[in-house]
Design a protein around this motif. Sequence first.
Motif, PDB file in Angstrom:
ATOM      1  N   THR A  55       0.856  -1.189   0.000  1.00 26.10           N
ATOM      2  CA  THR A  55       0.000   0.000   0.000  1.00 26.10           C
ATOM      3  C   THR A  55       0.890   1.235   0.000  1.00 26.10           C
ATOM      4  O   THR A  55       1.794   1.361   0.825  1.00 26.10           O
ATOM      5  CB  THR A  55      -0.930   0.034   1.217  1.00 26.10           C
ATOM      6  OG1 THR A  55      -1.796  -1.108   1.181  1.00 26.10           O
ATOM      7  CG2 THR A  55      -1.781   1.303   1.221  1.00 26.10           C
ATOM      8  N   THR A  80      -2.807   0.486  -9.589  1.00 24.80           N
ATOM      9  CA  THR A  80      -3.048  -0.843  -9.021  1.00 24.80           C
ATOM     10  C   THR A  80      -3.026  -1.914 -10.104  1.00 24.80           C
ATOM     11  O   THR A  80      -2.469  -3.002  -9.914  1.00 24.80           O
ATOM     12  CB  THR A  80      -4.398  -0.859  -8.282  1.00 24.80           C
ATOM     13  OG1 THR A  80      -4.349   0.077  -7.188  1.00 24.80           O
ATOM     14  CG2 THR A  80      -4.714  -2.247  -7.734  1.00 24.80           C
ATOM     15  N   GLN A  86      -1.947  -1.133  -3.735  1.00 31.55           N
ATOM     16  CA  GLN A  86      -3.073  -0.267  -3.449  1.00 31.55           C
ATOM     17  C   GLN A  86      -2.557   1.135  -3.085  1.00 31.55           C
ATOM     18  O   GLN A  86      -1.393   1.313  -2.727  1.00 31.55           O
ATOM     19  CB  GLN A  86      -3.897  -0.818  -2.284  1.00 31.55           C
ATOM     20  CG  GLN A  86      -4.491  -2.183  -2.545  1.00 31.55           C
ATOM     21  CD  GLN A  86      -5.483  -2.180  -3.689  1.00 31.55           C
ATOM     22  OE1 GLN A  86      -6.363  -1.312  -3.773  1.00 31.55           O
ATOM     23  NE2 GLN A  86      -5.346  -3.153  -4.589  1.00 31.55           N
TER      24      GLN A  86
END
Length: 446
Positions: A55, A80, A86
């Motif tokens: 992330t 993504t 993410q």
Amino acid sequence: MKIAKISAATATTAALALGLAACGSSQPAETAAPAPAATGSAAASEAGPKYAGKTLSVWRLGNSNPAAAAYMEELNAEFTKQTGAQVKLEWIPWPTVNDKFASAATGTGGPDVTEIGNDQVPLWQSQDALSPVTDIAHAGEQAAIPQNLFGLETIDNEVYGMPWGAGARAVLYRADWFKELKIEVPKSWDELVAAAKKIQKEKGSDVDGFAFNGGSDANHLLGAFAWSEGGEYAVKEGDKWVGKLSDPAFAKGFATYTGLVQEGLSGKSRLTLNTVDIRKRFANDKVGMYLTAGWDLPGIEEDSKGKLKGDKLAFFPLPAKSGGEAPSFFGGNDIALWGSTQQAELGKEYIKLATSKTWADRYAKEGGLLPVYPDTLAALNEDPAQGPFARAFAKAKAFPADSNWTEANETKAVLQNAARAVIEGKKDAATALADANKELEEILNQ
């Protein structure tokens, strides 16, 4: 870790990120239809599985709006798709930007990637808050971004921010007054002066024909005059800044700047007003022309209670006294890699994608900014709304790329004080500029 010297973000930088209407239009920005997915870099495409489950923290500055939200949703979805990672997106309201940056620079909780005003890059780089992205700047599509756009981002031969969208200034004028008074749009400095004097004659002596900006963002106006004469504020010689305020070229521009008041185009009682103050006077029929950009239009409509909008307002390039069009300060927004990120490689992949031609062009168009890619910018030259800004930006200049410039420009107001001293008769121009030059050198070299 160095202790940050915090200053308020300039009105220029703040406004650029608001996602307002395109320069020259008072209509709100519309959310564009989704663009075809950008191919991004080959490295990003090949890296997909490597980043699955990761992330990335990304900061955008200001408040979101429909166009900006849609852009970020689609950009992040493409990221993504390409990397498997993410994105955790956080919008940082302008009043809290400096506090958030300072906290992140001296502790924890910073992003991996952040939007940043280009004029703030030297300050935060000096606090070790940014990591270099030099390899991105000189490869792939990004190599087409003109080198003059990296003036504030390049420090000791390393690039610390990638241009994302640009901003320039032009002269905003009362098109309805010009029509009423049968004034042609000025193409020379003499024509601008004549237009300003006619406005004052017909609209009243308390009206500024062309408003003098002597406030916190005064150097955007002074700089345009000085640069058009070939002047510079200071240049780096070795590891030392050498002031150039006393040079004849800068002095000519300074004389044009102070002459706005000395020749009566702007009131002597308003020497400290900045663009925000001038905007409010403009909205209340007290200014005929001033140097600004499209982000002032919504504020003018609000301040005038809806009376000033649409075809009552328009822009033209600022004429240089020596001929041609004056350069503009190249304001704008960058995207940068935060210094303490533990995901530098992934962060660079995000920056590569965001500043690829497809996504950078969209960022500019949907945010009311100018594109940083030359062919897209050139296509705007003849556009009635964007043309004045595109032409000014094509030869835009920057202030000294030093972390102490903010102190000289805003905190100490070196040039503003010099101009006031001359206008108020406390110093002659040569003395005022010599004193300012000494002070500027001391600040930049501390």
